[in-house]
Structure formats: structure tokens, C-alpha cells
Motif scaffolding. Structure first.
Motif, PDB file in Angstrom:
ATOM      1  N   TYR A 367      -1.492  -1.574  20.892  1.00  0.00           N
ATOM      2  CA  TYR A 367      -0.590  -2.722  20.946  1.00  0.00           C
ATOM      3  C   TYR A 367      -0.503  -3.417  19.583  1.00  0.00           C
ATOM      4  CZ  TYR A 367      -1.247  -1.983  25.935  1.00  0.00           C
ATOM      5  OH  TYR A 367      -1.304  -1.421  27.180  1.00  0.00           O
ATOM      6  N   LEU A 368      -1.458  -3.125  18.750  1.00  0.00           N
ATOM      7  CA  LEU A 368      -1.462  -3.517  17.340  1.00  0.00           C
ATOM      8  C   LEU A 368      -1.828  -2.265  16.558  1.00  0.00           C
ATOM      9  CD1 LEU A 368      -3.479  -6.859  17.627  1.00  0.00           C
ATOM     10  CD2 LEU A 368      -1.025  -6.677  17.178  1.00  0.00           C
ATOM     11  N   ASP A 369      -1.679  -2.298  15.259  1.00  0.00           N
ATOM     12  CA  ASP A 369      -2.013  -1.131  14.461  1.00  0.00           C
ATOM     13  C   ASP A 369      -3.476  -0.737  14.683  1.00  0.00           C
ATOM     14  OD1 ASP A 369      -0.882   0.412  11.795  1.00  0.00           O
ATOM     15  OD2 ASP A 369      -3.074   0.186  11.795  1.00  0.00           O
ATOM     16  N   PRO A 370      -3.748   0.499  15.046  1.00  0.00           N
ATOM     17  CA  PRO A 370      -5.138   0.907  15.351  1.00  0.00           C
ATOM     18  C   PRO A 370      -6.071   0.856  14.151  1.00  0.00           C
ATOM     19  CG  PRO A 370      -3.673   2.817  15.306  1.00  0.00           C
ATOM     20  CD  PRO A 370      -2.791   1.603  15.246  1.00  0.00           C
ATOM     21  N   ASN A 371      -5.516   0.803  12.939  1.00  0.00           N
ATOM     22  CA  ASN A 371      -6.337   0.722  11.736  1.00  0.00           C
ATOM     23  C   ASN A 371      -6.485  -0.703  11.218  1.00  0.00           C
ATOM     24  OD1 ASN A 371      -6.696   3.602  11.516  1.00  0.00           O
ATOM     25  ND2 ASN A 371      -4.545   3.713  10.857  1.00  0.00           N
ATOM     26  N   GLY A 372      -6.022  -1.663  11.999  1.00  0.00           N
ATOM     27  CA  GLY A 372      -6.157  -3.057  11.598  1.00  0.00           C
ATOM     28  C   GLY A 372      -5.154  -3.498  10.552  1.00  0.00           C
ATOM     29  N   ASN A 373      -4.066  -2.732  10.354  1.00  0.00           N
ATOM     30  CA  ASN A 373      -3.066  -3.087   9.345  1.00  0.00           C
ATOM     31  C   ASN A 373      -2.072  -4.102   9.910  1.00  0.00           C
ATOM     32  OD1 ASN A 373      -4.068  -1.419   7.292  1.00  0.00           O
ATOM     33  ND2 ASN A 373      -3.066   0.357   8.201  1.00  0.00           N
ATOM     34  N   PHE A 374      -2.540  -5.307  10.072  1.00  0.00           N
ATOM     35  CA  PHE A 374      -1.665  -6.396  10.483  1.00  0.00           C
ATOM     36  C   PHE A 374      -2.238  -7.681   9.901  1.00  0.00           C
ATOM     37  CE2 PHE A 374      -4.782  -5.658  13.808  1.00  0.00           C
ATOM     38  CZ  PHE A 374      -5.306  -6.911  14.051  1.00  0.00           C
ATOM     39  N   GLY A 375      -1.388  -8.660   9.765  1.00  0.00           N
ATOM     40  CA  GLY A 375      -1.849  -9.902   9.153  1.00  0.00           C
ATOM     41  C   GLY A 375      -1.655  -9.897   7.651  1.00  0.00           C
ATOM     42  N   GLN A 376      -1.627 -11.080   7.067  1.00  0.00           N
ATOM     43  CA  GLN A 376      -1.270 -11.244   5.664  1.00  0.00           C
ATOM     44  C   GLN A 376      -2.284 -10.629   4.699  1.00  0.00           C
ATOM     45  OE1 GLN A 376      -0.629 -15.319   4.610  1.00  0.00           O
ATOM     46  NE2 GLN A 376       0.717 -14.829   2.919  1.00  0.00           N
ATOM     47  N   ASN A 377      -3.528 -10.490   5.143  1.00  0.00           N
ATOM     48  CA  ASN A 377      -4.543  -9.952   4.235  1.00  0.00           C
ATOM     49  C   ASN A 377      -4.403  -8.437   4.036  1.00  0.00           C
ATOM     50  OD1 ASN A 377      -5.546 -12.472   3.889  1.00  0.00           O
ATOM     51  ND2 ASN A 377      -7.266 -12.237   5.291  1.00  0.00           N
ATOM     52  N   ASN A 378      -3.600  -7.783   4.871  1.00  0.00           N
ATOM     53  CA  ASN A 378      -3.328  -6.371   4.667  1.00  0.00           C
ATOM     54  C   ASN A 378      -2.073  -6.248   3.810  1.00  0.00           C
ATOM     55  OD1 ASN A 378      -5.250  -4.729   6.542  1.00  0.00           O
ATOM     56  ND2 ASN A 378      -4.628  -6.537   7.692  1.00  0.00           N
ATOM     57  N   THR A 379      -2.258  -5.955   2.534  1.00  0.00           N
ATOM     58  CA  THR A 379      -1.155  -6.019   1.572  1.00  0.00           C
ATOM     59  C   THR A 379      -0.825  -4.645   1.014  1.00  0.00           C
ATOM     60  OG1 THR A 379      -2.649  -6.433  -0.280  1.00  0.00           O
ATOM     61  CG2 THR A 379      -1.828  -8.354   0.902  1.00  0.00           C
ATOM     62  N   LYS A 380       0.402  -4.527   0.556  1.00  0.00           N
ATOM     63  CA  LYS A 380       0.845  -3.271  -0.057  1.00  0.00           C
ATOM     64  C   LYS A 380       0.151  -3.037  -1.392  1.00  0.00           C
ATOM     65  CE  LYS A 380       5.384  -3.707   2.105  1.00  0.00           C
ATOM     66  NZ  LYS A 380       6.836  -3.932   1.880  1.00  0.00           N
ATOM     67  N   SER A 381      -0.184  -4.120  -2.084  1.00  0.00           N
ATOM     68  CA  SER A 381      -0.781  -3.992  -3.411  1.00  0.00           C
ATOM     69  C   SER A 381      -2.300  -3.871  -3.368  1.00  0.00           C
ATOM     70  CB  SER A 381      -0.424  -5.210  -4.256  1.00  0.00           C
ATOM     71  OG  SER A 381      -1.072  -6.361  -3.745  1.00  0.00           O
ATOM     72  N   GLY A 382      -2.900  -4.331  -2.260  1.00  0.00           N
ATOM     73  CA  GLY A 382      -4.353  -4.347  -2.171  1.00  0.00           C
ATOM     74  C   GLY A 382      -4.968  -5.655  -2.602  1.00  0.00           C
ATOM     75  N   ASN A 383      -4.178  -6.548  -3.216  1.00  0.00           N
ATOM     76  CA  ASN A 383      -4.679  -7.859  -3.609  1.00  0.00           C
ATOM     77  C   ASN A 383      -4.619  -8.819  -2.426  1.00  0.00           C
ATOM     78  OD1 ASN A 383      -5.116  -7.143  -6.311  1.00  0.00           O
ATOM     79  ND2 ASN A 383      -2.971  -7.550  -6.819  1.00  0.00           N
ATOM     80  N   LEU A 384      -5.688  -9.542  -2.197  1.00  0.00           N
ATOM     81  CA  LEU A 384      -5.760 -10.463  -1.072  1.00  0.00           C
ATOM     82  C   LEU A 384      -4.657 -11.513  -1.153  1.00  0.00           C
ATOM     83  CD1 LEU A 384      -7.520 -11.472   1.382  1.00  0.00           C
ATOM     84  CD2 LEU A 384      -8.672 -12.942  -0.259  1.00  0.00           C
ATOM     85  N   ASN A 385      -3.921 -11.684  -0.056  1.00  0.00           N
ATOM     86  CA  ASN A 385      -2.982 -12.792   0.075  1.00  0.00           C
ATOM     87  C   ASN A 385      -2.016 -12.888  -1.106  1.00  0.00           C
ATOM     88  OD1 ASN A 385      -1.917 -15.112   1.317  1.00  0.00           O
ATOM     89  ND2 ASN A 385      -3.145 -16.436   0.004  1.00  0.00           N
ATOM     90  N   ASP A 386      -1.367 -11.782  -1.434  1.00  0.00           N
ATOM     91  CA  ASP A 386      -0.466 -11.803  -2.589  1.00  0.00           C
ATOM     92  C   ASP A 386       1.005 -11.789  -2.194  1.00  0.00           C
ATOM     93  OD1 ASP A 386      -0.031  -9.260  -1.723  1.00  0.00           O
ATOM     94  OD2 ASP A 386      -0.464  -8.272  -3.616  1.00  0.00           O
ATOM     95  N   GLY A 387       1.294 -12.025  -0.918  1.00  0.00           N
ATOM     96  CA  GLY A 387       2.675 -12.123  -0.487  1.00  0.00           C
ATOM     97  C   GLY A 387       3.338 -10.794  -0.190  1.00  0.00           C
ATOM     98  N   THR A 388       2.621  -9.678  -0.306  1.00  0.00           N
ATOM     99  CA  THR A 388       3.207  -8.368  -0.012  1.00  0.00           C
ATOM    100  C   THR A 388       2.644  -7.804   1.283  1.00  0.00           C
ATOM    101  OG1 THR A 388       1.523  -7.116  -1.237  1.00  0.00           O
ATOM    102  CG2 THR A 388       3.431  -7.902  -2.478  1.00  0.00           C
TER     103      THR A 388
END
Length: 550
Positions: A367-388
Motif C-alpha cells: 500500500y506504500l512503497d515496499p522499500n520505504g521510498n516515500f516521504g520528503q527524506n527520500n530524494t532523487k539526489s540523496g541529499n536530505l530534505n533538498d526538495g527533490t
């Protein structure tokens, strides 16, 4: 004829303005006649009704007892539905529940919003809205929170976007709250008024300004998660260190009472409506019982840390009262002492910390991503809370409650069925199998919290057994956010010089959202100037002798 009509329309408009100004001036004069010229709202976060009764009965809070002796103590006051800091404070200053104010948690989700870096609003919708310590610019790219004022500006990476007509606009916290606040209502309807507030996050509490963005003249910028340069730790590590942070708020109030701004550096009017939040008690309550935190039994007998925190808070209250008296403002100020939220569980024998079994069950059930890829801390760049952060993923917020925004709303019935098959406290159960636990969804949730189809309201709300915290943390034994009894049953004492038959208790059930219309009524303004009050029919607190409160 057109010119004549324009003059006529102009005269009508001027007459309307004159009548409004006359009404506002008359309201101010009535307020002064009653004696209330200022309203001070204080939130001792974590303060239960039982804490108030115990400390007054045991003579351990003489300053709060002074207010109760000639004021009104509400023994049956509750938050409206959820007890995180955002909905808890929103109740106090908007007069509304999360359904109307639109604030469910300081970290939540909105399906209508776009990522901060999506400046054209052309990508997917659905964003994890985070208005906490990361809302200040210190947190940009996951930076250290090195400044007490959060860096002095908003972190652009924490500000989501929304489509507004043909434009793609940033959504600041004051844009996010759905209703106006007492600060706005007073500013807009009481000529010459001035407002102030101090809270625990420097930029996340911008929503107190209300949709106008200008409700609070002096919004003190203090960040509790910032690093204290003298200790190189933040102010949350121990309750005695939190006292230092709360002292900033005490001084801010004293400065304001003395005709200065919160920093004490410039002359300003004494606020018409002002107040602050204290964190010391909350930190002491959360501390593990084996270190003296929390309570010793089901009767709210305080541990050493809670006892020390109560003593500190009452001393702080005494300093504020002394400042009011010194400036000859005590008798013209209505004082409200309450809390945004309580803390759960106070009875340590009910504590269950099995880890975040709710989120894990939702992940493993897809019902959510099984790898925990949800929420703002999961970013495309890998930087915490960077808006991506990943967009359109759904989200779950857990403390002693579970707020669930599904990745796919069509799976709601299936998700509820999965949760109901796993109610026990044994893995993978969510520990919601007791008589006071429940799972809200569908029409019942819509009635209480609004329609998830509109984007803001969670699809499912899980209230586990009282005492359950969805964590395995070894540093805290209590939490808040939900609707457990210890979360929602709060202390509430109201005092002003004109309380009739002071020193009594009101035992009928009231809600903390009744504080907001009471503030306006005390200043002789119409409580329905608050949008949430008008929508929800929120009543003034009874027993205070204010016009139309009985």
C-alpha cells in the motif's frame, strides 16, 4: 448620471467603512469597560488536567493556583480529535478542528501539491508537507541547525507548490492553514491592536499569521532543534536544557509586556493578543521512566523530571505575572493557561513499543512503497530534505496514532481489511485490538476529519490501544499526536479580574477549540469573525461572565 452613481456608491462605501470603524471602536470601549485589554495565551505542552489538580492540591504550583483561586478551572477539557502540536495549537487559535483548519500534523501529506523544485507545476502531484525544524534555511540540503533563528529565512526546499489559475505558486505555512486565526481577526477588526507569539520552530509556525500572512506582528523566531553553542547539543536533550530554551520565551513575554518587541531591542505597543509555548514538561514526560522521566503510576504521580518541570513552569508563570503587575497590566489581562496536547501513556504499565509495525505492514502489503521510498527524506539526489523528494508516493505518520495517505486511494477498502486482520500486538500486528482502539475510514472519517478525496485528509486513521507508541526508541516512553485519553484530556485555567464567582471548577466537557472564540469575546469582538468558529459553531467557554457565554 454615471458620475452621480459613482459619487453615490462612494458615499455608501464611506458610510459602511465609518459604521465598521464605529463598531470596532465601540467594541474596544466595551472591552475596556469590562477591564480586558490584553489576552495572554500560554501552552504548557503536555499539561494534563490531572497535573493541574495534583500540583494545586499539593501546593507545588503557587502561581497557577493563584490564577485558579479567582479564575475558572476546566476539569473536562479535550482536544478536538488529534493532539499533535499543529492541530492542538490550531484549535486554540482558530476555533476549529483539523477538518476545518486543515492541519493534521507538522509533518503530513497533500495530494494536490507539487514538489518545491517543480516551479511550473508540471510534474506529478502529492507531496509530504514538512513544516518543522527543516522549514528554516539552516536545513537547506540537510545542513546543521546552527542558529537559534533557524538561519533567518525559509528553506526554499521545504516549501511545496500549488497551481493557482495559470500560476505555479509556493505554499508557505500561512498559505497552508485553511482558516484565519485570532491574530488576524484581532488585527483586522480592532483598531490599534498589536499581536505577538513565540513557539518551538522558527519558520514552521508561520501558519499562525493566517492566510493573510500578516496576522502576527511579532512572531519570535526560535528553533528548539538548533544547536546551543555552549553545549553543542540541541535544547531537547534533557528537560533542564529545554528550560534554557523556554527561558527565551519567558524573556520575550517580559519584553513585550514592557513595551518592547520580543527581542527587547525596539519599542512596540503591548500586544493585544500574545503568548507562547513551553516544551520543558513535554521533554520531561517523554524521558524514560528508569531515568526519572514520566510518571510513577496511573494516578499521575510525577517522576523527578516531571516534578522538576512543573516547578520550573510555575516559576516561569510567576515571572510573567510579576511583569504584568509591574507594568500595571495584570488586572487588564485575561490569562489562559492550557496545552496544545497531553502525553501518553502516563501509566507506564500500558506502554508498548514494538516498533513501527503499522508502517511496516503497509509497506509489506504494497500500500506504500515496499522499500520505504516515500516521504520528503527520500530524494532523487540523496541529499536530505533538498526538495527533490519522490512525488505521488503516499505517506504514513506515526507516533501514538497512525495517519495513512495511501499511494493508491482505490486500495482503501483492501488496506482497511488488511489492518483489521492484524489488530493484535503480536507481529505483524498493529496493536489496535483493545476496546479503546479504532480504525477510521470512509463516511465516518469524512464526517470527523473531512474528505480524503480533496487531498489533505488522511485516507485512514488508526488509533491503537492507549499506551502504544509506534517506535522502538530507547530514549522516550511517552508520545502524543493521537486521541488517546492522556493525549487529549488537558489542563485549562482561565483568569481575568472580572470572573464572577471565581475559584470554581467547570466540570462539563469542553474542547480546547473554545479558547479561540473566548479570546475574541473577551475583547468584545464577534467570535464568528473566525471562519472555523462560524463553520463548526464553536462556543465561548462557559462560566467566565463574558457576554453571551452562558
Amino acid at each position: 448620471m454615471k458620475t452621480a452613481r459613482r459619487w453615490s456608491a462612494g458615499l455608501v462605501a464611506l458610510s459602511a467603512i465609518a459604521l465598521a470603524m464605529g463598531s470596532a471602536i465601540a467594541s474596544a470601549q466595551e472591552s475596556k469597560a469590562r477591564g480586558v485589554q490584553h489576552v495572554l495565551l500560554i501552552s504548557f505542552d503536555g499539561l494534563h488536567e490531572q497535573d493541574v489538580a495534583r500540583c494545586i492540591g499539593g501546593n507545588s504550583c503557587p502561581n497557577l493556583a493563584l490564577l485558579a483561586k479567582s479564575g475558572v478551572t476546566y476539569t473536562n477539557a479535550y482536544t478536538p480529535g488529534l493532539s499533535d502540536s499543529f492541530p492542538g495549537l490550531a484549535a486554540l487559535v482558530t476555533g476549529g478542528s483539523p477538518k476545518t483548519a486543515g492541519l493534521f500534523y507538522d509533518v503530513s501529506y497533500d495530494r494536490t501539491l507539487y514538489a518545491p523544485n517543480d516551479t511550473g507545476c508540471v510534474g506529478k502531484q502529492g507531496w509530504n508537507v514538512v513544516f518543522d525544524e527543516t522549514t528554516g534555511i539552516d536545513a537547506e540540503n540537510g545542513g546543521a541547525l546552527v542558529h537559534l533563528d533557524g538561519g533567518g529565512a525559509f528553506n526554499p526546499q521545504a516549501i511545496p507548490r500549488a497551481r493557482q489559475g495559470a500560476k505555479c505558486v509556493p505554499v508557505f505555512p500561512h498559505d497552508y492553514v485553511k482558516t484565519n486565526t485570532v491574530f488576524e481577526a484581532v488585527k483586522q477588526n480592532l483598531p490599534g491592536s498589536y499581536t505577538a507569539w513565540a513557539d518551538k520552530h522558527a519558520w514552521g509556525y508561520d501558519w499562525l499569521n493566517g492566510p493573510s500572512g500578516r496576522g502576527v506582528d511579532d512572531l519570535a523566531r526560535t528553533e528548539i532543534n538548533s544547536i546551543d553553542p555552549t553545549t553543542q547539543t540541541n535544547y531537547l536533550d534533557t528537560y533542564t536544557h529545554t528550560e534554557k530554551f523556554d527561558d527565551y520565551h519567558v524573556q520575550a513575554l517580559i519584553n513585550e509586556i514592557g513595551g518592547k518587541d520580543s527581542t527587547g531591542t525596539r519599542d512596540e505597543p503591548v500586544p493585544t493578543v500574545f503568548g507562547t509555548n513551553f516544551q520543558t514538561l513535554s521533554v520531561a514526560q517523554k524521558a524514560i521512566v528508569t531515568s526519572g522521566g514520566g510518571y510513577l503510576d496511573a494516578d499521575f504521580t510525577p517522576g523527578t523530571q516531571v516534578s522538576g518541570a512543573v516547578t520550573y513552569l510555575d516559576t516561569a508563570l510567576g515571572r510573567i505575572i510579576a511583569a504584568l503587575k509591574q507594568q500595571d497590566l495584570f488586572k487588564s489581562t485575561l490569562i489562559i493557561v492550557t496545552a496544545k496536547h497531553g502525553q501518553s501513556p502516563t501509566d507506564h504499565t500500558k506502554l508498548v513499543k514494538n516498533g513501527d509495525t503499522l508502517t511496516k505492514l503497509l509497506e509489506t502489503s504494497n500500500y506504500l512503497d515496499p522499500n520505504g521510498n516515500f516521504g520528503q527524506n527520500n530524494t532523487k539526489s540523496g541529499n536530505l530534505n533538498d526538495g527533490t523528494g519522490l512525488v505521488d508516493t503516499g505517506f504514513v505518520q506515526t507516533d501514538d496514532v497512525g495517519l495513512i495517505w495511501l499511494r493508491d486511494q482505490s486500495q482503501r477498502a483492501a488496506a482497511v481489511a488488511t489492518l483489521k486482520r492484524n489488530l493484535s500486538c503480536n507481529a505483524p500486528g498493529i496493536c489496535a485490538d483493545g476496546p479503546r482502539a479504532y480504525i477510521l475510514s470512509g463516511p465516518e472519517l469524512v464526517a470527523r476529519f473531512g474528505d480524503p478525496a480533496q487531498g489533505r485528509t488522511p485516507d485512514i486513521i488508526v488509533q491503537p490501544n492507549p499506551g502504544v507508541i509506534y517506535t522502538s526508541s530507547k530514549t522516550k516512553d511517552e508520545e502524543h499526536g493521537g486521541n488517546a485519553p492522556d493525549d487529549s484530556h488537558l489542563g485549562l485555567v482561565v483568569w481575568y479580574a472580572g470572573v464572577p464567582d471565581g475559584g470554581r471548577e467547570v466540570r462539563e466537557r469542553v474542547q480546547t477549540k473554545q479558547v479561540a472564540p473566548t479570546i475574541l469575546r473577551a475583547l468584545n469582538l464577534d467570535p464568528n469573525l473566525l471562519h472555523a468558529v462560524a463553520v463548526e459553531g464553536t462556543q465561548v467557554l462557559p462560566g467566565l461572565g463574558l457576554k453571551s457565554d452562558e
